[in-house]
Design an enzyme around this catalytic site. Structure first.
Site, PDB file in Angstrom:
ATOM      1  N   LYS A 110       0.818  -1.217   0.000  1.00  0.00           N
ATOM      2  CA  LYS A 110       0.000   0.000   0.000  1.00  0.00           C
ATOM      3  C   LYS A 110       0.852   1.268   0.000  1.00  0.00           C
ATOM      4  O   LYS A 110       0.370   2.335  -0.355  1.00  0.00           O
ATOM      5  CB  LYS A 110      -0.966  -0.029   1.174  1.00  0.00           C
ATOM      6  CG  LYS A 110      -1.990  -1.141   0.985  1.00  0.00           C
ATOM      7  CD  LYS A 110      -3.091  -1.152   1.988  1.00  0.00           C
ATOM      8  CE  LYS A 110      -4.174  -2.127   1.586  1.00  0.00           C
ATOM      9  NZ  LYS A 110      -3.695  -3.532   1.523  1.00  0.00           N
TER      10      LYS A 110
HETATM   11  C1  LIG Z   1      -4.304  -4.580   0.754  1.00  0.00           C
HETATM   12  C2  LIG Z   1      -3.515  -5.820   0.575  1.00  0.00           C
HETATM   13  C3  LIG Z   1      -3.877  -6.788  -0.385  1.00  0.00           C
HETATM   14  C4  LIG Z   1      -5.111  -6.671  -1.243  1.00  0.00           C
HETATM   15  O1  LIG Z   1      -5.020  -5.672  -2.228  1.00  0.00           O
HETATM   16  P1  LIG Z   1      -6.345  -5.137  -2.941  1.00  0.00           P
HETATM   17  O2  LIG Z   1      -5.913  -3.991  -3.767  1.00  0.00           O
HETATM   18  O3  LIG Z   1      -7.267  -4.722  -1.823  1.00  0.00           O
HETATM   19  O4  LIG Z   1      -6.916  -6.265  -3.747  1.00  0.00           O
HETATM   20  C5  LIG Z   1      -3.067  -7.911  -0.519  1.00  0.00           C
HETATM   21  N1  LIG Z   1      -1.985  -8.094   0.275  1.00  0.00           N
HETATM   22  C6  LIG Z   1      -1.623  -7.193   1.207  1.00  0.00           C
HETATM   23  C7  LIG Z   1      -0.442  -7.472   2.061  1.00  0.00           C
HETATM   24  C8  LIG Z   1      -2.362  -6.022   1.390  1.00  0.00           C
HETATM   25  O5  LIG Z   1      -1.994  -5.142   2.338  1.00  0.00           O
END
Ligand SMILES: *Cc1c(COP(=O)(O)O)cnc(C)c1O
Length: 491
Positions: A110
């Site tokens: 993120k």
């Molecule tokens: C947020 C997240 C995801 C999922 O991503 P999306 O964009 O919500 O599909 C997968 N793995 C981790 C470690 C995350 O923090």
């Protein structure tokens, strides 16, 4: 280039307005007008250094920003903040490539979006002639809160308040948040679970709008979650980056397609890959990987989306989700019919499920494949890949790796890029068990054990946590959130 709501094509705004609003007034999500994306010369873009690549791709999606300004925003967002200068390295592991998206300031993927979003928000304020201060409210089950805090800390014209469930995050995640520095940040624990925190934050938005609580205060509320197009746009970049890396490795030549396997929760990451494909990148299939929460696997295989199912708490918690918001964008981009999307979303709200027409499923199947992986297989995959290759991956990445194997067995024969979304050190207990050792009583000790056993270094931001001073100690009841927000704003 304009953006409109997935539910109403007449609800049309510029990119900077879409970023400031986050969600469209009718509850829909912003998509490029008529589903048309700019076509890029992907080959020249893939040869650029990563920051220039980011400016070129994002500049095409947000043409209001002149190239020099976009380049400046990118530099502000990323320079010196990632462990590796190329931001998102592509690492060959076995027959696959792992795209490491976790080298940012909080060791979660993120960061890629949440370092950039504050830059886009503050720059958009100027274009929209908004003088109000932007107050970001976020409820988090772990990763988003910390990444948003790092992204928004000390960004002029913004404040950020993060609420987390007191007993609902790991010790490491809690330490990451409660030691957060910055003059414009506030972190508060809620006596309750994640839903209580999330509902509380939604109620603040509703109360402020309905009762006009913020009138005359020169502030407006916004959110940092992945329905904002400003979070999606930065994520398109690393699909180009990985493609260029794999060409340079000699495995494919320009124009040959690559498959990307994406551990999926809210469908934001994988949708960014779909946008990259629409912009001309030679993407073959986008493989959607889920854990025991397999609502997306069923949807992509049958066209039926049904949230009426048990919720599983897993060792890959960022993918524990029943309603994947960004799927709404795919529904629109498939048939480009806003009325149809509005109808499907109304069904989801009323009955908890919908079924898309066969014509739509046929289109989706050309671009997507889906699979899921249970808890035992997740751990087995971490252990086996570590034993075979020496590569240590986290639980979310392992789900993707396992689904990549399923896809290969089902006939997938192109080179695959597996998106790695978190450092193994964010989930040390599960990973240590998976490679055959017992965790310690304390999560920080477990991290050290994992480092000894695996030889992979602990990321600096996590290694130093234990010694950091706790700066945020507030704990409030779930009914006190509105009051808390208003008193912070009044300061
Ligand atoms: C947020 C997240 C995801 C999922 O991503 P999306 O964009 O919500 O599909 C997968 N793995 C981790 C470690 C995350 O923090």
């Amino acid at each position: 280039m304009y953006y409109h709501s997935t539910r109403d094509h007449k609800c049309l705004v510029s990119g900077t307005a879409a970023i400031l609003q986050g969600i469209a007034p009718d509850g829909g999500l912003y998509v490029p007008e008529a589903g048309r994306l700019p076509k890029l010369d992907y080959q020249s873009i893939c040869m650029l250094p990563v920051q220039e690549m980011a400016s070129a791709v994002m500049g095409a999606l947000l043409p209001e920003f002149p190239p020099e300004e976009m380049a400046q925003l990118v530099a502000n967002a990323y320079s010196g903040r990632f462990e590796t200068e190329d931001l998102t390295p592509t690492v060959p592991v076995g027959d696959n490539y792992v795209l490491e998206l976790f080298r940012g300031p909080t060791s979660a993927f993120k960061d890629v979006a949440l370092c950039m979003l504050p830059q886009l928000v503050t720059a958009s304020r100027a274009y929209q002639d908004v003088q109000d201060e932007i107050v970001i409210l976020t409820a988090t089950s772990g990763d988003t809160g910390k990444a948003a805090l790092e992204g928004f800390r000390d960004v002029p014209g913004t404040k950020i308040i993060v609420f987390f469930p007191d007993e609902g995050v790991s010790k490491v995640q809690k330490a990451q948040m409660t030691t957060q520095q910055g003059g414009n940040v506030k972190v508060c624990a809620i006596r309750g679970n994640f839903d209580d925190a999330q509902t509380g934050v939604k109620n603040v938005f509703a109360a402020c709008a309905e009762q006009k609580l913020l009138d005359g205060r020169k502030v407006r509320l916004s959110s940092a979650n992945s329905i904002n197009i400003g979070r999606l746009i930065p994520q398109t970049v690393y699909y180009f980056k990985a493609y260029g890396d794999v060409v340079r490795s000699g495995r494919i030549t320009w124009g040959e397609t690559l498959d990307y396997v994406v551990p999926t929760g809210n469908f934001g990451n994988i949708l960014a890959g779909y946008l990259a494909k629409q912009m001309g990148l030679p993407v073959g299939r986008l493989v959607c990987a889920s854990n025991d929460n397999d609502v997306l696997t069923e949807f992509l295989r049958t066209g039926r989306y049904d949230r009426n199912r048990p919720f599983h708490k897993t060792i890959s918690p960022s993918m524990d989700i029943l309603v994947s918001s960004n799927l709404e964008r795919l529904l629109y981009l498939t048939e480009k019919d806003t009325e149809q999307v509005a109808g499907l979303m109304a069904e989801l709200k009323e009955k908890g499920w919908y079924q898309v027409p066969d014509s739509m499923l046929r289109i989706i199947e050309k671009d997507f494949w889906a699979g899921c992986c249970d808890e035992a297989s997740t751990k087995e995959t971490i252990g086996r890949v570590f034993a075979d290759t020496g590569y240590l991956m986290d639980t979310h990445t392992a789900v993707a790796w396992n689904v990549a194997e399923q896809y290969r067995a089902a006939g997938g024969d192109r080179p695959m890029v597996i998106l790695s979304t978190a450092s193994a050190y964010k989930f040390p207990e599960a990973v240590l068990q998976a490679i055959g050792s017992e965790p310690a009583a304390d999560e920080f000790d477990t991290m050290e054990r994992l480092a000894e056993k695996s030889g992979a270094p602990i990321p600096a931001n996590l290694a130093g946590l234990r010694q950091r001073e706790v700066l945020h100690k507030d704990v409030i009841g779930k009914d006190e959130i509105l009051q808390y927000v208003l008193s912070y704003i009044a300061k």
